[in-house]
Structures are given as structure tokens and as C-alpha cells.
Scaffold this active site. Structure first.
Site, PDB file in Angstrom:
ATOM      1  N   GLY A 163       1.121  -1.399  -0.138  1.00 42.13           N
ATOM      2  CA  GLY A 163       0.066  -0.001  -0.046  1.00 42.13           C
ATOM      3  C   GLY A 163       0.940   1.145  -0.353  1.00 42.13           C
TER       4      GLY A 163
ATOM      5  CB  SER B 154      -2.994   5.925  -2.217  1.00 40.28           C
ATOM      6  OG  SER B 154      -2.027   5.252  -2.882  1.00 40.28           O
TER       7      SER B 154
ATOM      8  CB  ALA C  90      -7.448  13.388   3.356  1.00 40.12           C
TER       9      ALA C  90
ATOM     10  N   GLY D  41      -7.667  18.610   6.678  1.00 36.95           N
ATOM     11  CA  GLY D  41      -6.803  18.940   7.439  1.00 36.95           C
ATOM     12  C   GLY D  41      -6.083  18.011   8.292  1.00 36.95           C
TER      13      GLY D  41
ATOM     14  CG  PHE E 227     -11.698  19.488  11.441  1.00 34.22           C
ATOM     15  CD1 PHE E 227     -11.914  20.539  10.433  1.00 34.22           C
ATOM     16  CD2 PHE E 227     -11.638  18.312  10.851  1.00 34.22           C
ATOM     17  CE1 PHE E 227     -11.858  20.251   9.067  1.00 34.22           C
ATOM     18  CE2 PHE E 227     -11.776  18.091   9.624  1.00 34.22           C
ATOM     19  CZ  PHE E 227     -11.910  19.088   8.850  1.00 34.22           C
TER      20      PHE E 227
ATOM     21  CD  GLN F 170     -15.652   9.227  11.377  1.00 38.06           C
ATOM     22  OE1 GLN F 170     -15.161   9.661  10.414  1.00 38.06           O
ATOM     23  NE2 GLN F 170     -15.304   9.650  12.589  1.00 38.06           N
TER      24      GLN F 170
ATOM     25  CG  HIS G 256     -18.000  12.821   6.638  1.00 43.08           C
ATOM     26  ND1 HIS G 256     -18.808  14.060   6.616  1.00 43.08           N
ATOM     27  CD2 HIS G 256     -16.860  13.218   6.967  1.00 43.08           C
ATOM     28  CE1 HIS G 256     -17.812  14.978   6.701  1.00 43.08           C
ATOM     29  NE2 HIS G 256     -16.480  14.385   7.067  1.00 43.08           N
TER      30      HIS G 256
ATOM     31  CG  LEU H 240     -15.647  13.904   2.356  1.00 45.46           C
ATOM     32  CD1 LEU H 240     -16.745  13.679   3.461  1.00 45.46           C
ATOM     33  CD2 LEU H 240     -14.161  13.758   2.537  1.00 45.46           C
TER      34      LEU H 240
ATOM     35  CD  GLU I 198     -15.554  17.481  11.016  1.00 45.27           C
ATOM     36  OE1 GLU I 198     -15.117  17.792  12.111  1.00 45.27           O
ATOM     37  OE2 GLU I 198     -15.842  16.402  10.587  1.00 45.27           O
TER      38      GLU I 198
ATOM     39  NE  ARG J 172     -15.283  13.817  10.433  1.00 41.91           N
ATOM     40  CZ  ARG J 172     -14.396  13.533   9.577  1.00 41.91           C
ATOM     41  NH1 ARG J 172     -14.090  12.161   9.568  1.00 41.91           N
ATOM     42  NH2 ARG J 172     -13.713  14.461   8.836  1.00 41.91           N
TER      43      ARG J 172
ATOM     44  CG  HIS K 168     -15.542   9.513   5.836  1.00 42.60           C
ATOM     45  ND1 HIS K 168     -15.226   9.903   4.560  1.00 42.60           N
ATOM     46  CD2 HIS K 168     -14.743   9.964   6.788  1.00 42.60           C
ATOM     47  CE1 HIS K 168     -14.136  10.629   4.656  1.00 42.60           C
ATOM     48  NE2 HIS K 168     -13.778  10.966   5.926  1.00 42.60           N
ATOM     49  CE1 TYR K 169      -9.604   6.625   8.876  1.00 42.88           C
ATOM     50  CE2 TYR K 169     -10.687   5.808  10.684  1.00 42.88           C
ATOM     51  CZ  TYR K 169      -9.558   6.185   9.945  1.00 42.88           C
ATOM     52  OH  TYR K 169      -8.274   5.783  10.644  1.00 42.88           O
TER      53      TYR K 169
ATOM     54  NE  ARG L   1     -10.938   9.297  10.726  1.00 42.08           N
ATOM     55  CZ  ARG L   1     -11.224  10.169   9.799  1.00 42.08           C
ATOM     56  NH1 ARG L   1     -10.611  11.501  10.288  1.00 42.08           N
ATOM     57  NH2 ARG L   1     -11.720  10.308   8.762  1.00 42.08           N
TER      58      ARG L   1
ATOM     59  N   GLY M  26     -12.427  14.359  13.007  1.00 46.36           N
ATOM     60  CA  GLY M  26     -11.855  14.765  11.779  1.00 46.36           C
ATOM     61  C   GLY M  26     -10.498  15.293  11.883  1.00 46.36           C
TER      62      GLY M  26
END
Length: 559
Positions: A10, A40, A45, A48, A114, A227, A229, A239, A242, A273, A337-338, A372, A374
């Protein structure tokens, strides 16, 4: 035979940071990716990267507390302390590498607010921070001289006993299968977002590393914590950062009311979130939305600010929803989202399988716990990518390569792949199975969950696995056979889906991203613990591990 001390699977931010660190540690290092590194998913993202800089009057302890609270107290506090202590140095390292962070009127690094953090500590590059970091990291990767296998796909790990000996990888361009000997392997393969349809994730985000590690005996942890979002665009599910709310955007219902004051009167749109997504879904379910959406209103921010700091998401709104956020609110809804869960690691990236490491979204350290914050994800990739690369290089220096019969392991894997290619037509397609999986996950393991829905998905997965065992691959060639790659990916996705669903059914409470309508309260007495998943003879086997608490005693979360 191809051989390396450290092989990273990866090439997103975690993978490239690990490779640079391992190379700097003196290891013969290579990085392998199924796409070109700058394709990738770190590229996507937007908002920030978090860091508490002491010269701003901020403290890493405050960042750590906000992270612990955001995790709904499921994050391991020792790992969170490591990440937040290292954040300032990691940020400055990236700036020195060449990331052109946005700056304020005084010429200092600019910040924005955030979610889940009462102080502005999110450093950014417009609304495409991940892309900026990824391209600079790729420059550093090239500079470092790391061997890069681009558009190669790992099909399995090579193990001798419990020890890792290398990997088997398909060179997609030629269709040739190679054995690569490695003393250590670091998985930096990202999440498993495309288990859910729709998702903000790229089509390549298919849980490959989690599935490979799981099948090799690695422990997965917190897999139920997925998650959603709060702001994904109506229709496409893309997306909407945020950063918009960080710059002051409002969430409104169909009548124009800012409904977040009912749910998070202090933080409003900048609550964590999971809180914001549940609030939106509650309003939508109550009939206060429009076509399954609520509205993100940026009109009061002004054209100048939007064009300077939010230009990319403005274009997305125009192109994909026909709405210009300068002039009108745009329709949004919660979207997958995650994943907070992943391959269980320690703070140096080590898993329970000797020689196997993991970092980034595919790993679980656990710094995100149940939810998580953001802008902690980019930080996670850089801090723990560097730590895993450095540790793997040091470990490899004291190890020998493990011998194995190269021709035999290649022959066995070739036979497995050829059997897939030789399957006769039966009217089914991997795309159909993947869509059925995605629809069921999004229906039953979304913002709100219950026993009946999750059991429906858990009952479906064996049926999908049975279909997968006979699904044909229509392209019978070997040169750049993406049909074959997609079919191989689906196997990992089904394993991840089973792990997520089994874990979610096991956790009989609501915490972080796990919101059960049949168990609506958090239950610290019985469920302040991690759920682990290992592969057994009959499928997913569940266990538990304690949450590490250092300074911050669990308390009720209020925003």
C-alpha cells in the site's frame, strides 16, 4: 528471487511514510501498490491534519483529551498520547518536506476549527489537504530511492510456521505471479469502505490488507466501529468536507432551522461526527428532511472565503448535485466514510503475527476508538507510518530471510487463480455480489442498527460467500485483467463484512459509531472493552481486550 528486508503493501500516506522511515533506518525497502502511489485514497482527504502547537497556546494533552472524548472512551489512551505528543513534529516535518499549508494574515500556518475540538488546531491546504500531502510524500519517496512495485496486487502471504516469509503478488500489467521474500511486511492498505454502497471511499478501498492479515492469523479489533460522515452529497455519496462546517457553515432542515442546537447546544455543527450524523438521521427519519437529505448552508460565508478555502467542494456540488454553495444550500446526508477498526497493533505497528506490521486506516492502534475526530486520520497515517517503518527496519536488521520453495508456492497460487479463471458462466457476476453486500451493509449497519437488521446481514454473508466460490471471471486473459483483480478483492470484502457484522452484534450497547436502537445507552460496566476477531475453523471467532486508561476517566459525552 525478489527480496527485501521491509516490504510495505500500500502506497498511500501511511505506506510511503513507512517506506521512507524504513529506508532511512538502513533497510532494503520496497513498496508495493495496486495503483500508482498518488492514486491512493489518501488523495481524497480534504479538511486538514490536527496538531497542538505549543507556541499557539495549545497543549498536546488537550488534543489527547478531545481525541479520547471523541472516541467515546474506547480509544487506548497510551496510544493516543503517543500520537498527540508527536503531532507537532510530524506537522512541521511535512511543512519542511514541502507541503504548502495555508497561512493566516500574519504569514503563520493557518488553522480551522474541526468537529469535537473546542480549539482550532487543524492545519490545512484549502480543501484538498490529503492530495497536497500525498504528492509531497511521493516526491520524498522517489528521492529516497525506495524500490516501487506499482500496479502489483498481493494475493496471499507466504508463511513458514507462524513466521512471515514473504508475499505472492500479481504484476497486473503482465499477469505474472511473483514470490517476494521479505523479513517484515507492513500493511498500509487503507480501509474497507466499498463494503458499503454508497461510500465516500474510492473503488479501490476493499479491505485487502485486513483480509490478508486476518487469513494469516492476525487479530482484528473494533471492527464494528464504522464512521458515517455527516456531509456526503445527495445521489453520488461523494464527501463534502467538514472544512465547510469548520469555516462556519450551518446544517438546516427543510424549514431552514439549525437543528443541531437540539442535540449539541455548545458545539452545534462541530460536535463529533457520530453525534452530528445521528442528529441528521433523526431529523430525516422524523420527516424534517427533503428526499432523505438535510441541507448544508454556506451562503453566509461569502464568495471570497468559499473560493479561497472551499473551492473543490463547491465544484463537486455544482457538478454532481447542480447546486452552487455560494448561492444556495446543498443537499447532504450521512454516508459511510471510515473504519475505526482494523488489524490490531501496538504503538510500533506490530501485530500478533511475527514479522507483520500495519499502519494507517487498515490498522487499529487504537487511537480512534468508537469514533474518529476529523483530521486525526492524516495524523495517524504519518505518526504510525513512521513508527512502523522504523521498527520494522530495526527488527529486520537482526533477522535472516526464511527459506521456502519458491516454485511450489507460486505453483499452488497459480493453480488457485487459474481455477477462478476456468469457472464456467453461471449468470452471476462479482459486481452483483459486491452490490448485494454493499446494499445490505448500508441498510443494516449504518447510523442506526438493531439485532434483526444486523442478523439479516450476517445470515446473508454465507450465501454471498457460496456464490463467490463459483462466480465466473469473464475476462480469461492475464494481461491487465482488472476483472480478476476485482474478483480477488471481493474475497477480502466478504471476510471484512463478516468481521464487522459479528462484532456489531456482539456489542450490546451504543457507543461512538455503534448506535443500537435496541440498546440505546452506553454501558461502561459491561462494554468498556475492545471486541477482537480472529479467523477460526468455522469463521469469525470473537474475544475481548481491556481499554487502556491512563489519565481520563470515562464520563458522559456532551457537546
Amino acid at each position: 528471487m525478489l527480496e527485501h528486508d521491509v516490504l510495505i503493501i500500500g502506497a498511500g500516506l501511511a505506506g510511503m511514510r513507512a517506506a521512507i522511515a524504513a529506508q532511512a533506518g538502513g533497510a532494503n525497502t520496497a513498496i508495493l501498490s495496486k495503483v500508482h502511489p498518488v492514486r491512493s485514497h489518501s488523495n481524497a482527504a480534504q479538511g486538514g491534519i490536527n496538531a497542538a502547537l505549543t507556541d499557539r497556546g495549545d497543549r498536546w494533552e488537550d488534543h489527547a483529551y478531545d481525541t479520547v472524548k471523541g472516541s467515546d472512551f474506547l480509544g487506548d489512551q497510551d496510544a493516543i498520547e503517543v500520537m498527540c505528543r508527536a503531532a507537532g513534529k510530524s506537522l512541521i516535518d511535512m511543512e519542511h518536506m514541502g507541503v504548502t499549508f495555508s497561512r493566516d494574515d500574519e504569514g503563520k500556518l493557518g488553522t480551522r476549527n474541526f468537529g469535537g475540538q473546542p480549539i482550532a488546531r487543524t492545519f490545512f491546504v484549502g480543501d484538498f489537504t490529503g492530495q497536497a500531502l500525498l504528492h509531497v510524500m511521493f516526491e520524498q519517496l522517489v528521492k529516497s530511492g525506495v524500490q516501487s512495485y506499482e500496479e502489483w496486487f498481493v494475493t496471499s502471504l507466504i508463511q513458514e510456521g507462524e513466521q512471515i516469509a514473504g508475499v505472492l503478488a500479481l504484476e497486473i500489467k503482465t499477469g505474472v505471479l511473483h514470490a517476494i521474500r521479505a523479513k517484515t511486511v507492513i500493511f498500509c492498505t487503507g480501509g474497507c469502505g466499498r463494503l458499503f454502497e454508497p461510500s465516500t471511499n474510492a473503488l479501490i478501498v476493499t479491505g485487502d490488507g485486513m483480509g490478508l492479515a486476518y487469513n494469516a492469523g492476525a487479530q482484528l479489533m473494533d471492527m464494528e466501529m464504522v464512521q458515517y460522515h455527516p456531509t456526503t452529497l445527495a445521489g453520488s455519496g461523494v464527501l463534502i468536507s467538514e472544512a465547510a462546517r469548520g469555516e462556519g457553515a450551518y446544517l438546516r432542515d427543510k424549514d431552514g432551522n439549525r437543528f443541531m442546537e437540539k442535540y449539541a447546544p455548545n458545539m452545534m455543527e462541530l460536535a463529533s461526527r457520530d453525534v452530528v450524523s445521528r442528529s441528521e438521521q433523526t431529523e430525516i427519519n422524523a420527516g424534517n428532511g427533503v428526499n432523505g437529505c438535510v441541507y448544508l448552508d454556506c451562503t453566509h460565508l461569502g464568495e471570497a472565503l468559499i473560493m479561497e478555502k472551499l473551492s473543490q467542494i463547491r465544484e463537486l456540488g455544482i457538478d454532481l448535485a447542480g447546486a452552487d454553495m455560494i448561492k444556495e444550500p446543498i443537499p447532504i446526508r450521512p454516508g459511510m466514510h471510515y473504519i475505526m477498526g482494523g488489524i490490531k497493533t501496538d504503538i510500533d505497528g506490530r501485530t500478533n503475527v511475527p514479522g507483520v506490521y500495519a499502519a494507517g486506516e487498515c490498522a487499529n492502534v487504537s487511537v480512534h476508538g468508537g469514533n474518529r475526530l476529523g483530521a486525526n486520520s492524516l495524523l495517524d497515517t504519518i505518526v504510525f507510518g513512521e513508527r512502523s517503518g522504523s521498527h520494522a527496519a530495526e527488527a529486520a536488521s537482526g533477522m535472516d530471510f526464511i527459506e521456502f520453495n519458491e516454485s511450489e508456492v507460486v505453483r499452488q497460487e497459480e493453480s488457485r487463480i487459474q481455477q477462478m479463471l476456468d469457472r464456467p458462466e453461471n449468470g452471476d457476476r462479482w459486481g452483483s455480489i459486491r452490490q448485494d453486500l454493499g446494499d445490505s451493509m448500508n441498510k443494516n449497519l449504518a447510523v442506526y442498527r438493531d439485532q434483526a437488521g444486523m442478523q439479516e446481514t450476517l445470515n446473508l454473508i454465507p450465501q454471498l460467500k457460496s456464490r463467490y466460490a463459483g462466480v465466473p471471471v469473464q475476462n480469461k486473459g492475464r494481461v491487465f485483467n482488472t476483472d480478476l483483480v476485482f474478483a480477488l478483492e471481493l474475497g477480502y470484502m466478504l471476510d471484512c463484512g463478516e468481521a464487522i457484522t459479528a462484532s456489531a452484534l456482539e456489542r450490546k450497547e451504543s457507543r461512538g459509531a455503534q448506535a443500537r436502537t435496541d440498546f440505546p445507552s452506553r454501558d461502561d460496566d459491561n462494554w468498556l472493552k475492545h471486541i477482537t476477531v480472529t479467523k477460526g475453523e468455522q469463521g469469525a471467532e470473537l474475544g475481548t481486550l481491556p481499554v487502556t486508561i491512563t489519565k481520563w476517566t470515562p464520563e458522559e459525552r456532551k457537546y
